[in-house]
Design a protein around this motif. Structure first.
Motif, short mmCIF file in Angstrom:
data_model
loop_
_atom_site.label_atom_id
_atom_site.label_comp_id
_atom_site.label_asym_id
_atom_site.label_seq_id
_atom_site.Cartn_x
_atom_site.Cartn_y
_atom_site.Cartn_z
N LYS A 1 -2.45 2.15 19.80
CA LYS A 1 -2.51 2.19 18.39
C LYS A 1 -1.78 0.99 17.69
O LYS A 1 -1.21 0.18 18.06
N ARG A 2 -2.58 0.68 16.51
CA ARG A 2 -2.15 -0.65 15.69
C ARG A 2 -1.41 0.02 14.56
O ARG A 2 -1.71 0.81 13.98
N LYS A 3 -0.20 -0.71 14.53
CA LYS A 3 0.71 -0.23 13.13
C LYS A 3 -0.10 -1.01 12.28
O LYS A 3 -0.26 -2.17 12.10
N LEU A 4 -0.59 -0.11 10.94
CA LEU A 4 -0.74 -1.09 9.79
C LEU A 4 0.05 -1.50 9.18
O LEU A 4 1.33 -0.86 8.80
N ILE A 5 0.02 -2.75 8.58
CA ILE A 5 1.35 -3.44 8.13
C ILE A 5 1.04 -2.78 6.51
O ILE A 5 -0.06 -2.77 6.11
N GLN B 1 11.23 -5.15 -3.31
CA GLN B 1 12.23 -4.40 -2.81
C GLN B 1 13.78 -5.07 -3.10
O GLN B 1 14.66 -4.69 -3.51
N MET C 1 14.38 -4.84 -6.77
CA MET C 1 14.79 -3.30 -7.15
C MET C 1 16.39 -2.94 -6.78
O MET C 1 16.91 -2.45 -7.52
N PRO D 1 15.66 -2.47 2.09
CA PRO D 1 14.43 -2.01 1.98
C PRO D 1 13.93 -0.58 1.47
O PRO D 1 13.03 -0.23 1.01
N SER E 1 14.50 0.29 -2.15
CA SER E 1 13.64 -0.24 -2.92
C SER E 1 12.02 0.49 -2.63
O SER E 1 11.28 0.43 -3.42
N ARG E 2 11.82 0.80 -1.54
CA ARG E 2 10.42 1.57 -1.19
C ARG E 2 10.30 2.52 -2.25
O ARG E 2 9.12 3.08 -2.62
N SER F 1 10.54 2.76 -5.24
CA SER F 1 10.34 2.47 -6.70
C SER F 1 8.81 2.39 -6.97
O SER F 1 7.99 2.76 -6.23
N GLY G 1 6.28 0.26 -6.51
CA GLY G 1 5.43 -0.06 -5.54
C GLY G 1 4.53 0.74 -5.18
O GLY G 1 3.16 0.22 -4.58
N GLN H 1 0.27 -0.19 -4.35
CA GLN H 1 -0.68 0.43 -3.16
C GLN H 1 -2.01 1.03 -3.65
O GLN H 1 -2.89 0.89 -3.07
N ASP I 1 0.33 5.87 2.57
CA ASP I 1 1.73 5.22 1.92
C ASP I 1 2.81 6.09 2.01
O ASP I 1 3.89 5.90 1.97
N SER J 1 4.20 5.85 5.22
CA SER J 1 5.11 4.69 5.56
C SER J 1 6.39 4.67 4.62
O SER J 1 7.60 4.15 4.88
N LYS K 1 1.79 3.81 9.26
CA LYS K 1 0.44 4.49 9.92
C LYS K 1 -0.03 3.82 10.91
O LYS K 1 -0.10 2.61 11.11
N GLU K 2 -0.25 4.44 12.05
CA GLU K 2 -1.02 3.89 13.20
C GLU K 2 -2.36 4.28 13.43
O GLU K 2 -2.70 5.55 13.37
N ILE K 3 -3.26 3.40 13.74
CA ILE K 3 -4.55 3.84 13.82
C ILE K 3 -5.05 3.36 14.76
O ILE K 3 -4.35 2.27 15.58
N ALA L 1 -2.61 -5.55 10.28
CA ALA L 1 -1.94 -4.53 11.39
C ALA L 1 -1.24 -5.41 12.46
O ALA L 1 -1.16 -6.67 12.57
#
Lengths: 313, 798
Positions: A290-294, A309, A312, B33, B36-37, B39, B42, B46, B62, B65, B71-73, B796
């Motif tokens: 699986k690829r972690k989506l950034i 972040q 904030m 982090p 802040s996420r 907020s 943010g 997205q 989102d 996360s 998220k993994e695909i 990714a």
């Protein structure tokens, strides 16, 4: 088979072939040659004759009259000596060609004609040598290169080509005197043995022939392969071997049969089955990568995100 | 389109909100982090993304996360990997650099020019040597292998037990391939495949990790020998290009980081700009050694890396190519005991197409074009199958031991299929007088004849190609060729993408030559007097061109390579037409093989032009924002924190000046790279230290060059607590004149700047020169024209 009726039959064959040749298709060249040599003998102006004869051949009457007219001054005439050489060359040429033609099938051009080639070669070497004959003339210039056609050279070259192509040099030994090499003779003897074996069993069962003549045939085959490696093959041997192989494989059908089809199929289907198992098992058992989506994109990834972040906090 | 405009409006809104949130200083060291996420800002960010993916889905992702679960695909082609970075093709014009350039005399520049030529000559020479080495070793080892198998088959043909020969062959193949696969899978995975996609990326400006290392070269060379000797459906030509590139990258640096040897030469060339030029020369030298096509090599480099090019560079690259071809010739002539004969170029030698029957006529042109179309179709099919296979491999066969097993299986099956084909073939042909067949197998044929299927299968692929081109008409019967094409097509398709180093040129040529020859034979049989003009060798050549063009989709360089390899310029026209048709037809269905593999590796590759429908996008939507900036005089602690933040692996930092005592936002005054900062930290170039130790040596450009190209990671640099409080003055080291664009610049314009100048960072500023965003390669590469219009790739972690 014709192959074992060898030497005794040979002279007879040669004679008949001679007659056959001079009376048939090759007639044109052969008789032409004879014609020419005749002219050489009768007319003292041989050079003129050689040059003129192709052009004027259709009208022999005219030819003679013109021949008389076309005498050149003494110094341009060819000498007696050269004339003589040319004559000998012609005779030997005819002999060699007469030998070659009947030896065309089955190919025996090396065994049968090596001696006539040698004598032809000698004559040509005489002609083309630098030596000055009686009368202080070199025939090389007058016979070989005084005209555009260079007939003598051309004729000899054709035959020389045949000799080279048939690779006869590897079957002929030159010292002490011209003869077939011992290898060649041995091969011919083995060939004869094999062929007589074939003949012996030819009437009966083919499988019997295959088993009984196998040793002889194998021996011949191995001998041939050895000679092939040493590069001591000439066309006669190659052709004889080809014919024998064809007899063995096609006529008598003694090649290896395709027997183990089942085993081969079994092994190969097993092999072909392996990848299927492999892919199935890796599909089922291997964890899918699986690829972690950034994180989000919008504004890029985390440059934006992290800074937000940071702010904030 | 309506959807998109809506998104655009969102994105501009988020921009404002982002800007509004910028009240606090851009940088502060603290990282929290999780807080802040939450907020709201943010999440607006997205939503504002440009994506054809359904919005609902995005929001859930989102939310995932937000809970700290990224998220993994499954891997797919629509990703950009984070591990690829850009090369710095743009010179960093800081004060140090300018000083050095100014100090250099006219003579100094002249010496540099001369050393460039010397380096190119060396590149050509070494590449030629490597090609020669590969060729000789492959020939020897393959000779031994085929001899052993041949003797075994001969023995068992007579007495039975051919299935043992089959197993022997399969085991021999698997063993060689196992060695090759192990060194690739366990030691240097980047050496897998032909290497052309990687070099293409490198010339495009993407830094593929470890692609030009010495270790890669060694693995590549050994790997390619193993896979060719192992009887896989592969060639050794593609890897030559990669090898040439590695040689170039190594030689031009005058040292080897792997061997820890520094020869103290060519120090001026230790930066990406110079190195790239040499790498393109190396790639050209590789092509020219592989095909004996010096001009083709130059054009290959031109086609693949042409955005940075000039006349002198072309001329140098041509020099390297020529040297490489003729080095190869020279050493091969010694090997063939014919020293001094320079007229037998190239690893793959197509032989000479000079006989009468090889002439072509006007009425054959339509036939050639039709064959080109067929080549395009087959090429697209090949690429399509290979695409799915590669996805499967990336998803499921990612463990090295599985990769080795797969490669061994392919080798065993290749041997099995070949053996079965030969076993059941009834096509016997008399042995030719000059023995063009290296290892004739008789099997069940009559004595003095050989199995014609075996000439195609029981041979190294290069020889098979040559015999398809040059064997006289009647050597193969149509059924043999048809079966051969079919099996080899699937074998080659299956093989490409394995964890072995191997190229796809030769298998493509072989498939094409087989069906091309088949076309020639069929044409000759349907036309009454056809045998006069339809020489099968000629059609084999055209078919080979069509198939290769259909698979790799190269145009100019491939035409020239093929023309040079055949040594007959008159074939230029048909080959060009065929490649054109093949490309047009193939592109309609599927991309070229190399492009597919580049995509599947999630490389941020910039094509020639921005996607066609991207004019409505502006820098504002494209850029990353907000940007991590540094002050011109920055605290060491801040820098260390930013650099060691693992989640933001930034490489370029705009440097800003804050007018003291005013509330005005900071203005852009330069750009500094991570690598520079690391060198600065390593040498502790702190303001306080400079004051205390007046004698301290001034940092020079050389210090940066010595660290290139493997800058130490930030973790390896120790900064004490006291030092964290020091300040660093970046003025001298930053690039004081970075390229900037206003935020309304259109995407194609930004794209052009990037592509033409080889940029890595492009700062987006507002009308008061305040940094509002930064455009990097990944920001641009994520837009691509998909089946449903403009699509956006996701980033990714790979």
């Amino acid at each position: 088979m014709f192959l074992h009726q060898n030497v005794a039959f040979f002279a007879l064959l040669f004679m008949s072939a001679y007659i056959f040749v001079s009376g048939d298709v090759v007639n044109l060249t052969a008789s032409d040659l004879i014609d020419k040599s005749g002219l050489v003998r009768t007319s003292s102006s041989a050079a003129a004759a050689v040059v003129n004869s192709p052009v004027l051949k259709p009208a022999p009457d005219l030819l003679f009259s013109l021949n008389l007219l076309s005498n050149f001054p003494e110094d341009l005439e060819i000498s007696e000596y050269c004339n003589e050489l040319l004559h000998i060359f012609g005779q030997r040429y005819v002999t060699y060609v007469n030998c070659l033609v009947p030896a065309a099938r089955p190919v025996k051009v090396c065994q049968n004609c090596f001696s006539s080639f040698e004598s032809l070669n000698d004559t040509y070497e005489n002609i083309s040598s630098n030596d000055v004959g009686p009368g202080n003339v070199s025939c090389r210039d007058s016979l070989l290169r005084s005209d555009r056609l260079m007939l003598v050279f051309l004729l000899f070259n054709n035959l020389k080509d045949i000799w080279t192509k048939s690779n006869c040099d590897s079957c002929i030994i030159k010292v002490p005197h011209f003869n077939l090499t011992s290898d060649t003779l041995y091969f011919l003897a083995t060939l004869n043995r094999t062929l007589s074996c074939f003949e012996k069993y030819q009437q009966g069962n083919r499988t019997e022939l295959c088993t009984n003549c196998k040793t002889a045939y194998k021996g011949l085959n191995d001998l041939y392969s050895g000679m092939e490696k040493n590069q001591t093959l000439c066309i006669d041997i190659e052709d004889a071997m080809n014919m024998t192989r064809r007899l063995w494989s096609k006529n008598f059908n003694c090649s290896s049969p395709r027997e183990e089809t089942v085993a081969v199929i079994a092994v190969s289907s097993f092999m072909l089955f392996l990848p299927i198992i492999f892919y199935l098992s890796s599909f089922l058992h291997s964890e899918q990568k699986k690829r972690k989506l950034i994180h989000p994109k919008r504004a890029k990834s985390y440059t934006s995100l992290m800074n937000i972040q940071d702010k904030m906090s | 389109m309506a959807n998109i405009t809506k998104k655009v409006s969102w994105s501009s809104r988020t921009d404002e909100s982002g800007a509004a949130g910028e009240g606090t200083p851009l940088l502060n060291g603290s990282e929290q982090p999780r807080l802040s996420r939450q907020s709201g800002g943010g999440s607006i960010f997205q939503i504002g993304r440009l994506s054809t993916v359904d919005l609902e889905e995005e929001i859930t992702s989102d939310e995932d996360s937000l809970r700290g679960r990224p998220k993994e695909i499954p891997h797919n082609e629509k990703l950009l990997s984070l591990k690829y970075e850009s090369l710095d093709y743009d010179n960093i014009e800081n004060q140090l650099f300018l000083e050095e350039e100014r100090r250099m005399s006219h003579m100094g520049f002249r010496c540099l020019e001369i050393s460039r030529w010397v380096v190119c000559g060396l590149i050509g020479f070494l590449t030629g040597l490597i090609a020669c080495f590969i060729d000789i070793v492959v020939e020897q080892l393959a000779g031994i292998k085929y001899q052993v198998v041949k003797e075994n088959i001969e023995r068992f043909t007579e007495f039975g037990g051919l299935s043992i020969s089959l197993i022997l062959w399969a085991v021999l193949n698997s063993t060689f391939v196992m060695v090759g696969a192990i060194i690739v899978a366990f030691f240097e995975p980047i050496a897998a495949g032909s290497g052309i996609p990687q070099i293409k990326c490198y010339l495009n400006g993407v830094k593929i990790p470890r692609v030009v290392r010495l270790k890669t070269l060694v693995v590549k060379v050994c790997g390619v020998i193993c896979s060719v000797v192992g009887g896989l459906a592969v060639g050794k030509e593609g890897p030559m290009i990669h090898s040439g590139a590695v040689v170039a990258a190594g030689v031009s640096q005058g040292r080897s980081t792997s061997l820890k040897r520094d020869f103290k030469i060519f120090e001026y060339f230790r930066r990406d700009t110079e190195k790239r030029d040499f790498v393109s020369a190396g790639a050209a030298a590789g092509v020219s050694a592989a095909f004996g096509a010096p001009v083709g090599g130059v054009l290959f480099s031109l086609e693949e890396g042409a955005s940075f090019w000039n006349q002198m560079l072309t001329w140098r690259i041509f020099f390297a190519s020529m040297i490489s071809t003729f080095t190869l010739n020279f050493f091969l002539s010694i090997y063939h005991k014919n020293p001094g004969d320079l007229s037998n170029p190239g690893l793959i030698n197509f032989g000479r197409f000079e006989s009468e029957s090889m002439a072509y006529n006007l009425y054959e042109i339509p036939l050639f074009i039709a064959m080109g179309a067929l080549g395009g179709l087959l090429g697209a099919l090949f690429n399509f199958l290979n695409y799915w296979l590669t996805i499967f491999r990336i998803r499921y066969i990612h463990r090295p031991c599985l990769q080795v097993m797969e490669a061994m299986l392919v080798a065993a099956v290749t041997a099995t299929v070949s053996f079965t084909m030969i076993y059941f073939s009834n096509d016997c042909q008399p042995l030719g007088p000059e023995h063009t067949e290296e290892y004739p197998l008789q099997l069940f044929c009559a004595d003095g004849e050989y199995n014609s299927m075996a000439t195609a299968f029981f041979n190294t692929p290069e020889r098979s190609v040559r015999s398809l081109f040059h064997n006289p008409a009647g050597t193969y019967n149509p059924l043999t060729l048809g079966l051969f094409t079919l099996t080899y097509f699937f074998l080659a398709c299956w093989t490409y993408g394995l964890a072995v180093s191997a190229g796809v040129f030769i298998p493509s040529l072989l498939i094409g030559a087989a069906w091309g020859r088949l076309c020639g034979i069929l044409l000759a049989s349907i036309t009454a007097n056809g045998s006069i003009w339809a020489d099968p060798g000629k059609y084999a050549l055209i078919g080979a061109g069509a198939q290769l063009g259909g698979i790799v989709r190269m145009t100019l360089s491939l035409t020239v390579i093929l023309v040079e390899a055949t040594g007959n310029v008159t074939y230029g026209l048909p080959i060009m037409l065929v490649l054109m048709t093949a490309k047009i037809v193939g592109d309609y269905f599927e991309e070229g093989l190399y492009d597919i593999h580049i995509k599947l590796q999630s490389v941020p590759f910039l094509h020639w032009e921005a996607p066609a429908t991207s004019h409505w996008l502006t820098a504002r939507e494209v850029m990353s924002s907000p940007v991590t900036c540094l002050n011109r005089i920055e605290k060491v602690g801040t820098i260390v924190d930013i650099l060691s933040n693992t989640s933001t692996n930034h490489n370029g930092f705009p440097v800003v000046v804050q007018i003291t005592g005013s509330d005005e936002p900071a203005k852009l005054c330069g750009l500094i790279l991570r690598s520079q900062l690391i060198v600065l930290l390593k040498h502790k170039v702190f303001v306080e230290l400079a004051r205390s130790r007046l004698t301290q040596r001034k940092l020079q450009l050389k210090d940066f060059r010595d660290a290139y190209p493997r800058f130490p990671p930030i973790q390896s640099i120790h900064v004490s607590q006291d030092e964290r409080e020091c300040m660093m003055d970046l003025t001298e080291f930053m690039n004081a004149t970075p390229y900037t664009v206003p935020q309304d610049t259109s995407l194609p314009r930004v794209f052009k700047l990037f592509r033409a100048l080889g940029l890595r960072h492009l700062v987006v500023v507002d009308d008061e020169n305040r940094v509002i965003g930064l455009v990097t390669r990944k920001d641009l590469a994520r837009y691509h024209l998909g089946k449903h219009g403009l699509e956006e790739l996701q980033l990714a972690q790979t």
